[in-house]
Design a protein around this motif. Sequence first.
Motif, PDB file in Angstrom:
ATOM      1  N   HIS A 262      -1.931  -6.506  -6.828  1.00 24.73           N
ATOM      2  CA  HIS A 262      -2.284  -6.071  -5.467  1.00 24.73           C
ATOM      3  C   HIS A 262      -1.650  -4.704  -5.218  1.00 24.73           C
ATOM      4  CE1 HIS A 262      -3.627  -7.190  -1.274  1.00 24.73           C
ATOM      5  NE2 HIS A 262      -3.050  -6.009  -1.132  1.00 24.73           N
TER       6      HIS A 262
ATOM      7  N   HIS B  56      -2.877  -0.631  -4.035  1.00 28.18           N
ATOM      8  CA  HIS B  56      -3.908   0.317  -3.582  1.00 28.18           C
ATOM      9  C   HIS B  56      -3.607   1.687  -4.169  1.00 28.18           C
ATOM     10  CE1 HIS B  56      -5.551  -2.381  -0.407  1.00 28.18           C
ATOM     11  NE2 HIS B  56      -4.333  -2.898  -0.477  1.00 28.18           N
TER      12      HIS B  56
ATOM     13  N   HIS C 135      -8.447  -9.491   1.652  1.00 28.30           N
ATOM     14  CA  HIS C 135      -7.167  -9.516   2.356  1.00 28.30           C
ATOM     15  C   HIS C 135      -7.336 -10.512   3.498  1.00 28.30           C
ATOM     16  CE1 HIS C 135      -6.525  -5.703   0.321  1.00 28.30           C
ATOM     17  NE2 HIS C 135      -5.318  -5.560   0.855  1.00 28.30           N
TER      18      HIS C 135
ATOM     19  N   HIS D  48      -2.232 -11.311   0.222  1.00 28.48           N
ATOM     20  CA  HIS D  48      -1.244 -11.744   1.237  1.00 28.48           C
ATOM     21  C   HIS D  48      -1.324 -13.254   1.479  1.00 28.48           C
ATOM     22  CE1 HIS D  48      -0.035  -7.641   1.918  1.00 28.48           C
ATOM     23  NE2 HIS D  48      -1.299  -7.311   2.056  1.00 28.48           N
TER      24      HIS D  48
ATOM     25  N   ASP E  69       1.589  -3.606  -3.098  1.00 28.54           N
ATOM     26  CA  ASP E  69       0.607  -3.217  -2.080  1.00 28.54           C
ATOM     27  C   ASP E  69       0.432  -1.700  -1.990  1.00 28.54           C
ATOM     28  OD1 ASP E  69      -1.327  -3.665  -0.189  1.00 28.54           O
ATOM     29  OD2 ASP E  69      -0.002  -4.444   1.356  1.00 28.54           O
TER      30      ASP E  69
HETATM   31 ZN   LIG Z   1      -3.398  -4.593   0.391  1.00 30.29          ZN
END
Ligand SMILES: [Zn+2]
Length: 345
Positions: A19, A21, A196, A220, A285
């Motif tokens: 996870h 970005h 998400h 999450h 993240d």
């Molecule tokens: Zn994320």
Amino acid sequence: MTPLEPQAALRALPKAELHLHLEGTIEPATVVELAARHGVTLSEAETVERYRYADFRGFLDAFKWVTSFLREPADFALITRRMAEKLISQNVVYAEVFVAVGILLLRRQDVEANFRAIHDAGEEARKNGVRLRWVFDATRQFGPDAAMEVARWAARLKAYDVVAFGIGGDELSVPAKEFRAVYDYVAGQGLHRHIHAGEVGGPQSVRDAINFLEVERIGHGIGVMHDPSLIESLVSAQVPLEICPTSNLFTGALARQRNNPGAQLEDHPLRELYRRGLLITLASDDPAMFHTSLDAEYAAGLRLGLTLDEMVHIAAWGFVAAFLPSEEKTALLHAFHSQREALGL
Ligand SMILES: [Zn+2]
């Protein structure tokens, strides 16, 4: 041989990051560099200031701001290379990385040219020890039509290591069931389905994602802590949750889930979710934007009371939960366990 300290032992293990970005890995110094390429003078201190948020919306605004400096293939190649270097330095050997294609389309940028630059930089990184695969991410608040456009691009560029389609952004903006046709299309194209959910939303948001969209992994998902029966069904269906503790703290998601504006990392439900049998992977993240790293997330796991054995287990699950064909997964797990044994873990 003296046994390694737990944190050093975890750092030495080969890991997967599921996870992450791409646009959230841009360090302040790189933002300054990108802005200068496009004639905008910024200081590093200004960027650091932008990387502080009062709440989730504030974070989304900052994300939008940083992506405004990504304008051409060379920009995307640069941030992909920098991300890969950082992953390699942490012994990450495999990563599935979100690309905010929803934002590229909103800005009417050339998806194919920019993504090909990302992919090519990823191929370079492979020679240096990290295998990168890609998840095309739509932005929830842009609605189902915009998401379908992202899904079509994912299908079109599937040959370039695009493994999944997902939705991020404002979880509370559009109900999951409105994206049903998009996820049906994605499944028909042989892509994996991600979302998400349960980040700022409650258990119903996760239920809807499972029931209407048949997602295979949840980004999450901490909102499930309020619903033991949902936890049980996720355990029996083996739907993994990608848990990002520091992110939850910085975006205010944790404060919201705990209904406590002063919530601290110690209030994170990671240990509780793990011990209830959920398949958990740890991830960072948007590490640059949350001043964290995968190493720091593993350290946070120890701080939250998980034992070294439990953390090693979670590290292995990073490979188990990957969107990979079983033979590739087996090979990565085999390498993981050899290194684990070599480290005496
Ligand atoms: Zn994320």
